[in-house]
Design an enzyme around this catalytic site. Structure first.
Site, PDB file in Angstrom:
ATOM      1  NE  ARG A  16     -39.757  74.080-116.363  1.00  0.00           N
ATOM      2  CZ  ARG A  16     -39.648  75.090-117.360  1.00  0.00           C
ATOM      3  NH1 ARG A  16     -40.969  75.812-117.361  1.00  0.00           N
ATOM      4  NH2 ARG A  16     -38.623  75.509-117.669  1.00  0.00           N
ATOM      5  CE  LYS A  23     -35.846  70.965-122.330  1.00  0.00           C
ATOM      6  NZ  LYS A  23     -36.589  72.287-121.535  1.00  0.00           N
ATOM      7  CD  GLN A  73     -24.179  76.120-119.775  1.00  0.00           C
ATOM      8  OE1 GLN A  73     -25.014  75.691-120.207  1.00  0.00           O
ATOM      9  NE2 GLN A  73     -24.440  77.356-119.544  1.00  0.00           N
ATOM     10  CE1 TYR A 366     -42.267  31.764-134.260  1.00  0.00           C
ATOM     11  CE2 TYR A 366     -41.671  29.231-133.908  1.00  0.00           C
ATOM     12  CZ  TYR A 366     -41.209  30.642-133.957  1.00  0.00           C
ATOM     13  OH  TYR A 366     -39.928  31.157-133.672  1.00  0.00           O
ATOM     14  NE  ARG A 440     -52.082  10.228-140.315  1.00  0.00           N
ATOM     15  CZ  ARG A 440     -52.586  10.992-141.433  1.00  0.00           C
ATOM     16  NH1 ARG A 440     -52.109  12.228-141.493  1.00  0.00           N
ATOM     17  NH2 ARG A 440     -52.971  10.261-142.487  1.00  0.00           N
TER      18      ARG A 440
HETATM   19  C1  UD1 Z   1     -35.333  82.090-122.958  1.00  0.00           C
HETATM   20  C2  UD1 Z   1     -35.080  83.545-123.274  1.00  0.00           C
HETATM   21  C3  UD1 Z   1     -36.322  84.071-123.278  1.00  0.00           C
HETATM   22  C4  UD1 Z   1     -37.062  83.656-124.384  1.00  0.00           C
HETATM   23  C5  UD1 Z   1     -37.368  81.923-124.080  1.00  0.00           C
HETATM   24  C6  UD1 Z   1     -37.985  81.308-125.341  1.00  0.00           C
HETATM   25  C7  UD1 Z   1     -32.999  83.901-121.768  1.00  0.00           C
HETATM   26  C8  UD1 Z   1     -32.586  84.554-120.615  1.00  0.00           C
HETATM   27  N1  UD1 Z   1     -34.417  83.947-121.865  1.00  0.00           N
HETATM   28  O1  UD1 Z   1     -35.986  81.831-121.643  1.00  0.00           O
HETATM   29  O2  UD1 Z   1     -36.262  85.319-123.620  1.00  0.00           O
HETATM   30  O3  UD1 Z   1     -38.548  83.991-124.333  1.00  0.00           O
HETATM   31  O4  UD1 Z   1     -36.068  81.336-123.766  1.00  0.00           O
HETATM   32  O5  UD1 Z   1     -38.434  79.997-124.920  1.00  0.00           O
HETATM   33  O6  UD1 Z   1     -32.515  83.378-122.638  1.00  0.00           O
HETATM   34  N2  UD1 Z   1     -29.707  76.440-121.507  1.00  0.00           N
HETATM   35  C9  UD1 Z   1     -28.344  76.137-121.575  1.00  0.00           C
HETATM   36  N3  UD1 Z   1     -27.711  76.423-120.472  1.00  0.00           N
HETATM   37  C10 UD1 Z   1     -27.947  77.398-119.711  1.00  0.00           C
HETATM   38  C11 UD1 Z   1     -29.204  77.832-119.705  1.00  0.00           C
HETATM   39  C12 UD1 Z   1     -30.201  77.414-120.544  1.00  0.00           C
HETATM   40  O7  UD1 Z   1     -28.071  75.234-122.506  1.00  0.00           O
HETATM   41  O8  UD1 Z   1     -27.313  77.693-118.798  1.00  0.00           O
HETATM   42  C13 UD1 Z   1     -30.577  75.950-122.674  1.00  0.00           C
HETATM   43  C14 UD1 Z   1     -31.812  75.273-122.359  1.00  0.00           C
HETATM   44  O9  UD1 Z   1     -31.333  73.733-122.167  1.00  0.00           O
HETATM   45  C15 UD1 Z   1     -32.757  75.713-123.151  1.00  0.00           C
HETATM   46  C16 UD1 Z   1     -32.382  77.188-123.720  1.00  0.00           C
HETATM   47  O10 UD1 Z   1     -30.979  77.219-123.264  1.00  0.00           O
HETATM   48  O11 UD1 Z   1     -32.784  74.879-124.431  1.00  0.00           O
HETATM   49  C17 UD1 Z   1     -33.230  78.185-122.946  1.00  0.00           C
HETATM   50  O12 UD1 Z   1     -33.212  77.930-121.750  1.00  0.00           O
HETATM   51  P1  UD1 Z   1     -34.326  78.491-120.742  1.00  0.00           P
HETATM   52  O13 UD1 Z   1     -33.955  78.183-119.296  1.00  0.00           O
HETATM   53  O14 UD1 Z   1     -35.451  77.250-121.143  1.00  0.00           O
HETATM   54  O15 UD1 Z   1     -34.730  79.757-120.966  1.00  0.00           O
HETATM   55  P2  UD1 Z   1     -36.293  80.294-120.701  1.00  0.00           P
HETATM   56  O16 UD1 Z   1     -36.312  80.904-119.370  1.00  0.00           O
HETATM   57  O17 UD1 Z   1     -37.018  79.391-121.153  1.00  0.00           O
END
Ligand code: UD1
Ligand code: CA
Length: 457
Positions: A16, A23, A73, A366, A440
């Site tokens: 996004r 990011k 990951q 300058y 000059r």
């Molecule tokens: C997550 C939480 C939610 C909470 C919210 C707060 C879960 C399932 N849900 O949701 O309860 O309210 O954060 O902002 O955790 N990331 C990884 N690897 C992955 C997936 C995510 O490194 O496979 C990292 C993302 O870069 C991010 C963080 O984990 O920094 C959170 O992931 P994101 O997908 O934003 O979770 P939310 O849906 O926001």
């Protein structure tokens, strides 16, 4: 003392953000988000930090360097899967493990410390940092039992209507007993509406083993702001800016209008310095005491001494010593040094040059690739002609010299101490000490010329 570890989740693609930049590397007041997170975690006394990155995140590793360990990951299968990548490093450790997202730049070390202290005090196996949200949509909801302990966390997409009405949200920051965390992670499945391995499911798993799960509520919910798009990035910058400016005000710096003043995270400012509106202080900049940083000045990676007055000017990677001044509308380009009491007036550009004590460059000049001694006066419109189209050459001007207006000094050339250079000269040869150089054409007056012109008599 209990060992403390932190896992920083930073593998998300950040779709996004619509950006080529990874990011968590997007800066908030001059510092990448992940830098804020890791520095605050380090401030909360971590024995080890493990950052989980995704494919293409070399920039994160280059930037954080040895502040952190790294695990990759490869596929983003969910937050639980992300934390699990740290198992080879952390799994067998005894201690408390903090899990933080790399995109929550406003979390403070005080909050992290509060969370860990609470967790250790109540002797929980897991503690989640929560906040009250007027509009909880999109967040995981924290479900508590009657005794106040946490039963589970449900994601928006998996929540029942009753659960959706809960306004206490999961901020995405947690604290775990390290061994319990990694044991529970092995039991997390992806049997949910998004087909992901959810980290918050660890809560329910531990609860079912009759462990205590606690929650620590954040007073200021803005501190947990997660940045997923550029709108949130701007909100985070605004909040961070306010926090930084207030820190400087508490330290004795005056701001005319902090709303309109932008100071990046690492900038240092001394007491009784006045900062006017529209100022932008960037990078590794330090400003001394009793300075006036005038409206619309931009200073980047520079060292400014005490009692310096900067008027609407731009200063890059340079040094201004005590009681020197510049502006309005002048520019110090990289590697310039302005010694004590030196004066730079308006419309002056200085590049890779040193100006000695008390030297004055008043207007429209300058100076490039040069070394100037003390007590020199450069007249209006002096040009250091330092570039021959291929190479830059150096110019030296000795102490107490007086360079008349509209002079060109053609590099390489050396003007010794105690000399005069006549106005309008083009100097190509060295000038010896105590001399006056005039270079000059002599003036010629053609008598009666006006009257000879047609239609003028
Ligand atoms: C997550 C939480 C939610 C909470 C919210 C707060 C879960 C399932 N849900 O949701 O309860 O309210 O954060 O902002 O955790 N990331 C990884 N690897 C992955 C997936 C995510 O490194 O496979 C990292 C993302 O870069 C991010 C963080 O984990 O920094 C959170 O992931 P994101 O997908 O934003 O979770 P939310 O849906 O926001
Ligand atoms: Ca998020």
């Amino acid at each position: 003392m209990t060992k403390r570890f932190a896992v920083v989740l930073a593998a998300g693609q950040g779709t996004r953000m619509k950006s080529k930049l990874y990011k968590v590397m997007h800066p908030v007041m001059g510092k990448p988000m992940v830098g804020h997170v890791v520095d605050q975690a380090l401030g909360a006394r971590m024995d080890k930090i493990v950052t989980v990155t995704g494919v293409g995140a070399e920039t994160v590793q280059d930037y954080l360097g040895d502040k952190s360990d790294y695990v990759l990951q490869e596929e983003q299968l969910g937050t639980a899967h992300a934390v699990e990548q740290a198992a080879p490093i952390l799994k067998n450790e005894e201690g408390t493990t903090l899990v933080i997202c790399g995109d929550t730049p406003l979390l403070t070390k005080e909050t992290l410390e509060g969370l860990m202290a609470h967790h250790e005090e109540v002797n929980a196996k897991a503690t989640v940092l929560t906040a009250h949200a007027d509009d909880p949509f999109g967040y995981g909801r924290v479900i508590r039992s009657e005794d106040g302990s946490v039963t589970k966390i449900v994601e928006q997409k998996d929540a029942s209507e009753a659960e959706q009405a809960v306004q206490e949200i999961n901020t995405g920051t947690y604290c775990f007993d390290n061994k319990a965390l990694f044991a529970a992670l092995e039991k997390v499945d992806n049997n949910n509406s998004q087909g992901e391995y959810y980290l918050p499911d660890v809560m329910e798993i531990l609860k079912n083993q009759n462990e205590l799960i606690s929650a620590f509520q954040l007073e200021n919910k803005e501190d947990a702001l997660g940045v997923n798009d550029r709108i949130a990035l701007a909100q985070a910058s605004k909040l961070m800016k306010k926090r930084i400016n207030e820190k400087h005000m508490r330290n004795g710096v005056t701001f005319i209008d902090p709303e309109q003043t932008y100071i990046e995270s690492d900038v240092v400012i001394g007491q009784d310095t006045l900062v006017e509106p529209g100022v932008y202080l960037k990078g590794q900049t330090s400003i001394g005491e009793d300075c006036i940083i005038g409206a619309h000045s931009i200073i980047e990676d520079s060292q400014i001494g005490n009692g310096v007055h900067v008027k609407s000017s731009m200063i890059e990677s340079s040094v201004m010593e005590n009681q020197s001044n510049i502006g309005p509308n002048s520019h110090l380009r990289p590697d310039s040094v302005v010694k004590e009491h030196a004066h730079i007036g308006n419309f002056v550009e200085i590049k890779k040059a040193t100006l000695g004590r008390n030297t004055k460059v008043g207007h429209l000049t300058y100076v490039g690739d040069a070394t100037l001694g003390e007590n020199i006066n450069l007249g209006c419109g002096t040009v250091f002609v330092n570039y021959d189209g291929e190479k830059k050459h150096h110019i030296e001007v000795g102490d107490n010299s007086f360079i008349g207006c509209n002079t060109n000094l053609i590099a390489p050339v050396k003007i010794d101490a105690n000399t005069y250079v006549a106005a309008g000269s083009t100097i190509t040869d060295d000038v010896p000490e105590d001399a006056l150089a005039i270079a000059r054409a002599r003036q010629v007056n053609k008598e009666g010329y006006f009257k000879k012109m047609p239609n003028k008599n």
